[in-house]
Design an enzyme around this catalytic site. Structure first.
Site, mmCIF file in Angstrom:
data_model
loop_
_atom_site.group_PDB
_atom_site.id
_atom_site.type_symbol
_atom_site.label_atom_id
_atom_site.label_comp_id
_atom_site.label_asym_id
_atom_site.label_seq_id
_atom_site.Cartn_x
_atom_site.Cartn_y
_atom_site.Cartn_z
ATOM 1 N N GLU A 128 20.444 25.738 -5.395
ATOM 2 C CA GLU A 128 20.727 25.028 -4.159
ATOM 3 C C GLU A 128 20.367 25.931 -2.984
ATOM 4 O OE1 GLU A 128 24.736 23.651 -3.530
ATOM 5 O OE2 GLU A 128 24.147 22.538 -1.756
ATOM 6 N N GLY A 268 29.409 31.927 -2.004
ATOM 7 C CA GLY A 268 30.674 32.161 -2.674
ATOM 8 C C GLY A 268 30.559 31.812 -4.145
ATOM 9 N N ALA A 269 30.042 30.621 -4.410
ATOM 10 C CA ALA A 269 29.904 30.162 -5.784
ATOM 11 C C ALA A 269 29.046 28.914 -5.793
ATOM 12 C CB ALA A 269 31.274 29.854 -6.390
ATOM 13 N N MET A 270 28.633 28.501 -7.003
ATOM 14 C CA MET A 270 27.732 27.355 -7.110
ATOM 15 C C MET A 270 28.158 26.452 -8.256
ATOM 16 S SD MET A 270 25.133 25.760 -5.968
ATOM 17 C CE MET A 270 24.632 24.203 -6.718
ATOM 18 N N ASN A 272 26.807 24.320 -10.322
ATOM 19 C CA ASN A 272 25.880 23.821 -11.352
ATOM 20 C C ASN A 272 26.636 23.092 -12.456
ATOM 21 O OD1 ASN A 272 23.933 25.689 -10.090
ATOM 22 N ND2 ASN A 272 25.178 27.224 -11.108
ATOM 23 N N HIS A 304 37.350 24.267 -5.799
ATOM 24 C CA HIS A 304 36.260 23.630 -5.053
ATOM 25 C C HIS A 304 35.061 23.351 -5.967
ATOM 26 C CE1 HIS A 304 33.716 22.989 -1.415
ATOM 27 N NE2 HIS A 304 32.765 23.470 -2.214
ATOM 28 N N GLU A 305 34.616 24.371 -6.678
ATOM 29 C CA GLU A 305 33.422 24.189 -7.516
ATOM 30 C C GLU A 305 33.714 23.215 -8.647
ATOM 31 O OE1 GLU A 305 30.936 25.293 -6.038
ATOM 32 O OE2 GLU A 305 31.936 26.763 -4.763
ATOM 33 N N HIS A 308 33.600 19.648 -7.440
ATOM 34 C CA HIS A 308 32.230 19.162 -7.229
ATOM 35 C C HIS A 308 31.723 18.368 -8.434
ATOM 36 C CE1 HIS A 308 30.617 20.372 -3.438
ATOM 37 N NE2 HIS A 308 30.748 21.671 -3.607
ATOM 38 N N GLU A 327 29.997 18.430 0.521
ATOM 39 C CA GLU A 327 30.745 19.623 0.935
ATOM 40 C C GLU A 327 32.013 19.294 1.723
ATOM 41 O OE1 GLU A 327 30.468 22.207 -0.486
ATOM 42 O OE2 GLU A 327 28.454 22.086 -1.339
HETATM 43 ZN ZN LIG Z 1 30.711 23.247 -2.188
#
Ligand SMILES: [Zn+2]
Length: 880
Positions: A128, A268-270, A272, A304-305, A308, A327
């Site tokens: 991303e 921060g993080a992703m 996937n 949060h991740e 998603h 987001e």
């Molecule tokens: Zn996010």
């Protein structure tokens, strides 16, 4: 390096692709310098697309090795490959066909940390927003959803674990010394959610049983030796999975959920699909190395991740203009989760602080943009506080307007209707309009108009008639590209607090208010309350129901009344904070003009009384005692800012508060909980209060002994770093500070995440002299310039968190940042651009500093070849 093309992308230009991707099979043979990628894509021409329309795939710094259609080499005249794109002609008019794209990439030399790269010997990806095109040529855009099968081959010594999205298909030995694993993700996804990890890592495992009884394997991979620090992240993950089932009815959908922590990461993080990749800062924690704030961040970001998976992955964005769709909504969800896990009021106060500190200045400066931007040059520059934090506030307002039940109905409808879609903000809003029967057209302006609205509030009390009138008037200043603004729908929660502290429960004479919320939709509206028994005090924008600036003449006595009696804890804090802010703004202006500073006795009395009020929870008292930061005061003053004067004024107030409450503060400084450390909210609140009290007590005593003693006997990182900060910031140059800093560094020399705190605390030491110290640290042999966390801890903390140091009157701070941004840009443009945004409020400085800041920005512009990321930021900052 990819250089600026000047191309502007527009929301109104959206058009679906000419070809539809049915599936994609990827095979990777991992090698540090020459990783080969074979991508087989099955596509067909979209109905109605001209028979001679070519297939155009995206690329970024790619070289094509070879290309086949349906397994056959293709004539060189039928395709053209550049580093940025692959164009293929002569493709079948109808029916599916297979394109095989072969590329070779070098993870070792990929310093941009986008695409496939290596960090501490681990292969990992970040796709991303547009990183997949650095791996292979493809339709690298969020509206192209496909089912992925991935095979990874690597040396067993090079990469013990080979991971990708979805469910594990199988694996085994490949040939001598090498092995493979294969993964299949049944959920169609866009390329930005693709992930691959290969490496020798430590692993902790657990499992979760979903609400329908399915067993999900949970795995967290960290560097060897750090497994013991991943337990809290695992716990937070399980709580997140449970919470999303209970509160939103969302169940996890694969057999396995994996998290990998890496040390070099731009974000921060992703999220996937099924394989989240994290900055290790947001996974690793134990009492000795992580603070309470670190624990809270880990909990929030893991959540949060994970969230998603539904808001972002199952329902993704049609294009990057809709970034807030995933987001803003997911931030809203993680806020709600943290509020449920901790004290809701204290959590909300922290959110308001963050929003005002980061988003309000963005909205007020040259980088202002709508929550859903309409144009961009570089999408990486739009991962902003506006898209995330204000985007979350907009969702929160929808809930305020609709109420909890209709909000949930709207969310359910959104999940049901758009599962598997690449959706838009219009799709999202339509679900709430339909579920509630409300018209949200005017409300939708929150997505398209930039800037923070102002609402001026006036009240009139008629003693004889026992009526109370509230008049609200809205305005919104121009922002770049938006000179005229339409009237917004602003939901303002309110309460009328009667003289005895109780709340008036009567309704105003209009339909524009319901359930304690004024709906301001016109330029000016008046709400009249009748039969009010005595003059009430208006508590407005309770819990910060709308992200606006309120302008209201309210006496200190009225603010104190709210602070004492409001039934809403956040509003009590808002009243205290408002009182402190007013005083600090007034005193800062006097300091700027070289005048004598008045006493802060009134404010000090209130703060000391709050500090010792045992009926309030410790975390709340800690928040109340934290005076607005220097940058907050600067934002409130708005123009002709002299950071030095603000610092002087704030120090004077701190000193007076400290002096008048010395007994309370010395008592509270010792009130941190005894016994084994627990990261729970109650203990963290007590430590927060003790930490603030330690700072006040040390100021009152004008001696570092107390902080040094606290430092020496601390047995957890929260207390240790609080004490170190008091020593370094209040007593710089003292033997105690030097001793503690040296001890900290040698004790944590082998732990980069902890050492980041050491850099950050020093970078934020107030005063012009810090610039030289930052230079010294930057140039020391053991400083790792390639690690984003390390750069943020030193340069980011200095430029965004040290108003007097960074804004030193000689401009040295600006020159340092400009030089570093140009240097970092050559390796990691995203990081460089992000660091540069620290200068976004440069036009509000006093004339001398403003000119020096401008010269520094011009020096970046003139430094030669810039990335699109930095070029875009610097141009917007310099634009008139
Ligand atoms: Zn996010």
């Amino acid at each position: 390096m990819r250089t600026e093309t000047g191309q502007v992308y527009k929301l109104t230009d959206y058009k679906p692709t000419d070809f539809v991707v049915e599936r994609i099979d990827l095979t990777f043979e991992l090698d540090p310098k020459e990783t080969t990628v074979v991508s087989r894509v099955i596509l067909h021409r979209r109905e109605g697309v001209a028979a001679d329309a070519p297939l155009v795939f995206d690329g970024d710094e790619l070289t094509l090795d070879s290309l086949q259609i349906d397994g056959n080499d293709i004539d060189a005249s039928l395709y053209e490959a550049t580093p940025d794109s692959l164009t293929i002609r002569g493709l079948p008019e109808s029916g599916p066909f297979e394109v095989t794209v072969n590329t070779t990439i070098s993870p070792d030399t990929n310093t941009k940390l986008m695409g496939l790269y290596r960090t501490n010997g681990v292969y990992c990806t970040q796709c991303e927003a547009e990183g997949f095109r650095r791996i292979t040529y493809f339709y690298d855009r969020p509206d192209v959803l496909a089912v992925y099968t991935v095979t990874i081959i690597a040396g067993k010594d090079d990469a013990k674990y080979l991971l990708s999205n979805g469910n594990f298909l199988g694996g085994g030995n490949y040939d001598e010394g090498r092995h493979f694993s294969a993964w299949f993700d049944p959920h169609p996804k866009p390329s930005y959610l693709f992930a691959l990890v290969g490496g020798d890592l430590g692993l902790i495992e657990d499992s979760f049983t979903t609400m329908s009884g399915r067993e999900v394997a949970l795995k967290i991979y960290v560097e060897h030796g750090k497994e013991g620090r991943a337990g809290y992240a695992m716990d937070a993950l399980k709580r997140s999975m449970k919470w999303d089932e209970e509160v939103f009815g969302r169940e996890y959908d694969l057999d396995i959920f994996q998290i990998v922590a890496v040390s070099d990461f731009n974000m921060g993080a992703m999220e996937n699909k099924g394989l989240n990749v994290f900055n290790d800062k947001y996974v690793l924690a134990d009492p000795e190395t992580a603070t309470d704030a670190d624990y809270a961040n880990i909990e929030a970001i893991i959540a949060h991740e994970y969230f998603h998976n539904w808001t972002g992955n199952r329902i993704t964005c049609r294009d990057w203009f809709q970034l807030c769709l995933k987001e803003g909504l997911t931030v809203y969800r993680d806020h709600a989760f943290s509020a449920d896990q901790r004290s809701a009021a204290v959590k909300r106060i922290a959110e308001i602080r963050l929003l005002k500190a980061h988003q309000f200045p963005e909205d007020a400066g040259p980088l202002a943009h709508p929550v859903r931007p309409e144009t961009y040059k570089e999408i990486n520059n739009f991962y902003t506080a506006t898209v995330y934090e204000k985007g979350s506030e907009v969702v929160r307002m929808i809930r305020t307007i609709l109420g909890a039940d209709d909000f949930r109905k709207g969310m359910d409808l959104y999940f049901e209707r758009h599962d598997g879609d690449a959706a838009t903000i219009e799709d999202f809003l339509a679900c709430f309009a339909e579920a509630s029967g409300r018209d949200l057209k005017q409300f939708a302006l929150w997505y398209s108009q930039a800037g923070t609205p102002s609402v001026s509030v006036s009240t009139a009390w008629n003693e004889a008639a026992k009526t109370f009138k509230v008049t609200l008037e809205q305005s919104l200043a121009p922002t770049p590209g938006q000179s005229r603004k339409a009237l917004m729908h602003i939901p303002l929660a309110y309460g009328l607090i009667l003289p005895d502290g109780s709340e008036f429960d009567g309704q105003p004479d209009t339909d524009d208010a319901e359930n304690g919320v004024f709906h301001l939709t016109k330029r000016k509206q008046t709400f009249t309350f009748a039969n009010v028994p005595g003059r009430p005090v208006l508590s407005i924008n309770r819990s910060f129901s709308a992200p606006v600036n309120i302008a209201m003449e309210q006496s200190a006595a009225d603010l104190a009344h709210i602070a004492r009696h409001d039934s809403d804890g956040v509003s009590r804090w808002q009243a205290l904070n408002e009182q402190a802010m007013r005083h600090l703004v007034a005193v800062s202006k006097l300091a700027r003009d070289g005048r004598n500073l008045p006493s802060a006795k009134e404010l000090a009395d209130i703060l000391v009384a709050t500090a010792s009020d045992e009926s309030l929870e410790p975390a709340f008292r800690a928040q109340a005692l934290m005076l607005p930061a220097e940058s907050d005061i600067a934002r409130e003053i708005g123009s002709n800012i002299d950071p030095e004067a603000i610092h002087t004024a704030r120090e004077a107030v701190l000193s007076e508060v400290a002096g008048s409450g010395i007994e309370v503060f010395t008592r509270l400084a010792d009130s941190a909980p005894e016994g084994p450390y627990s990261p729970d909210a109650a203990d963290a609140g007590m430590r927060a209060l003790a930490g603030v009290a330690l700072a006040y007590a040390s100021i009152a005593e004008a001696h570092p002994a107390r902080a040094k003693a606290a430092y020496d006997k601390s047995d957890n990182m929260t207390v240790m770093s609080q004490a170190l900060q008091v020593l370094a910031h209040q007593f710089p140059g003292s033997d105690e500070a030097a001793d503690a800093l040296a001890g900290f560094k040698s004790r944590f020399a082998g732990d980069p995440l902890v050492l980041d705190k050491w850099y950050s605390i020093q970078a934020m030491t107030p005063g012009a002299q810090t610039c030289a110290r930052v230079e010294e640290l930057l140039n020391s042999d053991d400083f790792d310039r390639t690690n984003p966390n390390r750069m943020r801890s030193l340069i980011g903390s200095f430029s965004a968190g040290n108003p007097t140091g960074f804004n030193a009157a000689d401009g040295a701070g600006y020159r340092l940042l400009a030089r570093e941004v140009v240097d970092i840009d050559k390796r990691n443009p995203q990081l460089a651009a992000r660091l540069l945004t620290a200068m976004r409020s440069w036009r509000s400085l006093e004339a001398g500093r403003q000119e020096l800041a401008r010269l520094a920005l011009v020096s970046i512009r003139e430094a030669g070849e810039l990335s699109p990321d930095v070029g875009d930021i610097v141009d917007r900052m310099l634009a008139n």
